[in-house]
Scaffold this active site. Structure first.
Site, PDB file in Angstrom:
ATOM      1  N   ASP A  42      -2.426  -5.158  -0.146  1.00 24.47           N
ATOM      2  CA  ASP A  42      -3.192  -6.299   0.382  1.00 24.47           C
ATOM      3  C   ASP A  42      -4.675  -6.148   0.019  1.00 24.47           C
ATOM      4  O   ASP A  42      -5.493  -7.006   0.329  1.00 24.47           O
ATOM      5  CB  ASP A  42      -2.964  -6.507   1.886  1.00 24.47           C
ATOM      6  N   SER A  43      -4.993  -5.061  -0.712  1.00 31.47           N
ATOM      7  CA  SER A  43      -6.340  -4.934  -1.289  1.00 31.47           C
ATOM      8  C   SER A  43      -6.594  -6.059  -2.291  1.00 31.47           C
ATOM      9  O   SER A  43      -7.726  -6.256  -2.717  1.00 31.47           O
ATOM     10  CB  SER A  43      -6.489  -3.575  -1.992  1.00 31.47           C
ATOM     11  N   ASP A  81       2.918  -4.640   0.279  1.00 28.08           N
ATOM     12  CA  ASP A  81       2.234  -4.529   1.569  1.00 28.08           C
ATOM     13  C   ASP A  81       2.568  -5.709   2.472  1.00 28.08           C
ATOM     14  O   ASP A  81       2.571  -6.853   2.009  1.00 28.08           O
ATOM     15  CB  ASP A  81       0.712  -4.587   1.325  1.00 28.08           C
ATOM     16  N   LYS A 110       5.319  -1.855   2.784  1.00 28.69           N
ATOM     17  CA  LYS A 110       4.403  -0.875   3.385  1.00 28.69           C
ATOM     18  C   LYS A 110       3.779  -1.474   4.643  1.00 28.69           C
ATOM     19  O   LYS A 110       3.410  -2.656   4.659  1.00 28.69           O
ATOM     20  CB  LYS A 110       3.297  -0.461   2.401  1.00 28.69           C
ATOM     21  N   GLU A 112       0.884  -0.557   7.778  1.00 29.09           N
ATOM     22  CA  GLU A 112      -0.160   0.340   8.295  1.00 29.09           C
ATOM     23  C   GLU A 112       0.192   0.715   9.728  1.00 29.09           C
ATOM     24  O   GLU A 112       0.760  -0.084  10.464  1.00 29.09           O
ATOM     25  CB  GLU A 112      -1.529  -0.358   8.211  1.00 29.09           C
ATOM     26  N   GLU A 176      -4.829   7.756   3.766  1.00 32.37           N
ATOM     27  CA  GLU A 176      -6.070   7.196   3.215  1.00 32.37           C
ATOM     28  C   GLU A 176      -7.285   7.808   3.908  1.00 32.37           C
ATOM     29  O   GLU A 176      -7.401   7.767   5.138  1.00 32.37           O
ATOM     30  CB  GLU A 176      -6.080   5.660   3.359  1.00 32.37           C
TER      31      GLU A 176
HETATM   32  O1  KIV Z   1      -3.840  -2.343  -0.161  1.00 28.12           O
HETATM   33  C1  KIV Z   1      -3.821  -1.349  -0.914  1.00 28.12           C
HETATM   34  O2  KIV Z   1      -4.134  -1.426  -2.109  1.00 28.12           O
HETATM   35  C2  KIV Z   1      -3.435  -0.079  -0.322  1.00 28.12           C
HETATM   36  C3  KIV Z   1      -3.667   1.149  -1.131  1.00 28.12           C
HETATM   37  C4  KIV Z   1      -5.099   1.480  -1.109  1.00 28.12           C
HETATM   38  C5  KIV Z   1      -2.851   2.286  -0.675  1.00 28.12           C
HETATM   39  O3  KIV Z   1      -2.978  -0.041   0.772  1.00 28.12           O
END
Ligand code: KIV
Length: 257
Positions: A42-43, A81, A110, A112, A176
Site C-alpha cells: 500500500d506504499s 497488502d 499482508k 499490519e 519494519e
Molecule cells: O507497503 C509496502 O510497500 C510495505 C513494505 C514496505 C513492506 O508494506
C-alpha cells in the site's frame, strides 16, 4: 499456491529471501526474474500517488495495481497488502481478502499488526487465505516514522507480537524499522521467515520499496540503498527529447510514415 508458500517457509533455513514491491506490469517483469516475493504494497499510496500516507488508498486501487502486476508474475510468491479499512472485523477481513485473492489470483495477503489483529490473521488462514504479518513501524497505524525495539519493553512486546502472529498461522512476517538486536532475537525465536526493511541483516530476507531502490521516490532514509538514480537517468533522456523537439531533430525520417 500452497506449494509456493511451503517453499518460502523452507528457505528460512537455507538462504536469504529476496523481496521487492511492485505496482506495474513492466517493473514486475524484471523483478520476477530475481525475487522470491513480490508485494503490491500500500506504499503505492505515497510512492506512486504522492498521498500523505497509506491510510486512504482504496481496495479498488490496490486491486487495479495487483491486476497489472499479476500479468508479469511467473515464479515469485505474489502478496497483496490489505488497505487499513478492509480488515476491521472477521467478516470484513474475510470478504475483502476473498475479493482480492479471487480477483487478482495472488498467493497471499499482508496485514499490519499494531499489537492486535492476531484473530483476524487466524480467521483468514483458517478460511484458506495465506497471510503475511507486519510489525514494528506499521504505516497504517503509526503517525511518526521511528525505530522500534531499542527499549527493553518494546523488545518484549515485539517478540510477543511475532510469536502470536506465527501462532495465528501467518507464513512470514515483515519487520519494519526494528533495532538489530530485537530483529535478531525475533528471527532466532520464530520458525517462519522474517523479512526485514530497516531491520538489519539479521532477518531471513530483505524487502525494499522498489521506487526507493531505483531512486525515483525521493524517500531515502538510512536503511534504503539507492542502487540506481533513475531520476537522473530519466532527466537526461527527457532533456534530450526536449532539445531534439525544439531543434527539429525529432522526428527524423526513420520515425516518420
Ligand atoms: O507497503 C509496502 O510497500 C510495505 C513494505 C514496505 C513492506 O508494506
Amino acid at each position: 499456491m500452497k506449494k509456493k508458500i511451503f517453499r518460502i517457509k523452507k528457505l528460512k533455513w537455507k538462504r536469504k529471501l529476496v523481496c521487492l514491491t511492485a505496482y506495474s506490469k513492466p517493473i514486475t517483469k524484471i523483478l520476477d526474474k530475481y525475487c522470491d516475493i513480490i508485494l503490491v504494497g500500500d506504499s503505492v499510496a505515497t510512492a506512486f500517488y504522492g498521498m500523505k500516507n497509506t491510510k486512504s488508498i482504496s481496495l479498488g486501487t490496490m486491486i487495479n495495481h495487483s491486476l497489472a502486476v499479476k500479468k508479469s508474475v511467473k515464479k515469485s510468491l505474489f502478496v497483496v497488502d490489505m488497505p487499513i479499512n478492509t480488515y476491521k472485523n472477521f467478516r470484513e477481513a474475510e470478504k475483502n481478502a476473498k475479493i482480492i485473492s479471487k480477483t487478482v489470483r495472488c498467493d497471499a495477503v499482508k496485514i499490519e499488526s499494531n499489537g492486535k489483529n492476531f484473530n483476524i490473521i487466524r480467521h483468514l488462514v483458517k478460511s484458506g487465505i495465506p497471510v503475511m504479518g507486519h510489525i514494528g513501524y506499521t504505516p497504517q497505524y503509526k503517525k511518526k516514522f521511528k525505530l522500534y525495539g531499542l527499549k527493553q519493553n518494546e523488545e518484549k512486546k515485539l517478540i510477543e507480537e511475532s510469536k502470536k502472529i506465527e501462532k495465528a498461522g501467518a507464513f512470514s512476517i515483515v519487520l519494519e524499522c526494528i533495532a538489530e538486536k530485537t530483529a535478531k532475537k525475533i528471527t532466532d525465536i520464530i520458525n517462519i521467515p522474517t523479512i526485514g526493511i530497516g531491520s538489519s541483516k539479521f532477518c531471513d530476507g530483505q524487502i525494499l520499496v522498489t521506487d526507493d531502490l531505483i531512486g525515483l521516490s525521493g524517500f531515502y532514509p538510512k536503511f534504503v540503498k539507492k542502487y540506481l538514480n533513475l531520476q537522473k537517468i530519466l532527466e537526461k533522456g527527457i532533456r534530450k527529447f526536449k532539445d531534439d523537439v525544439i531543434k527539429g531533430k525529432f522526428p527524423k525520417k526513420m520515425n516518420t510514415y
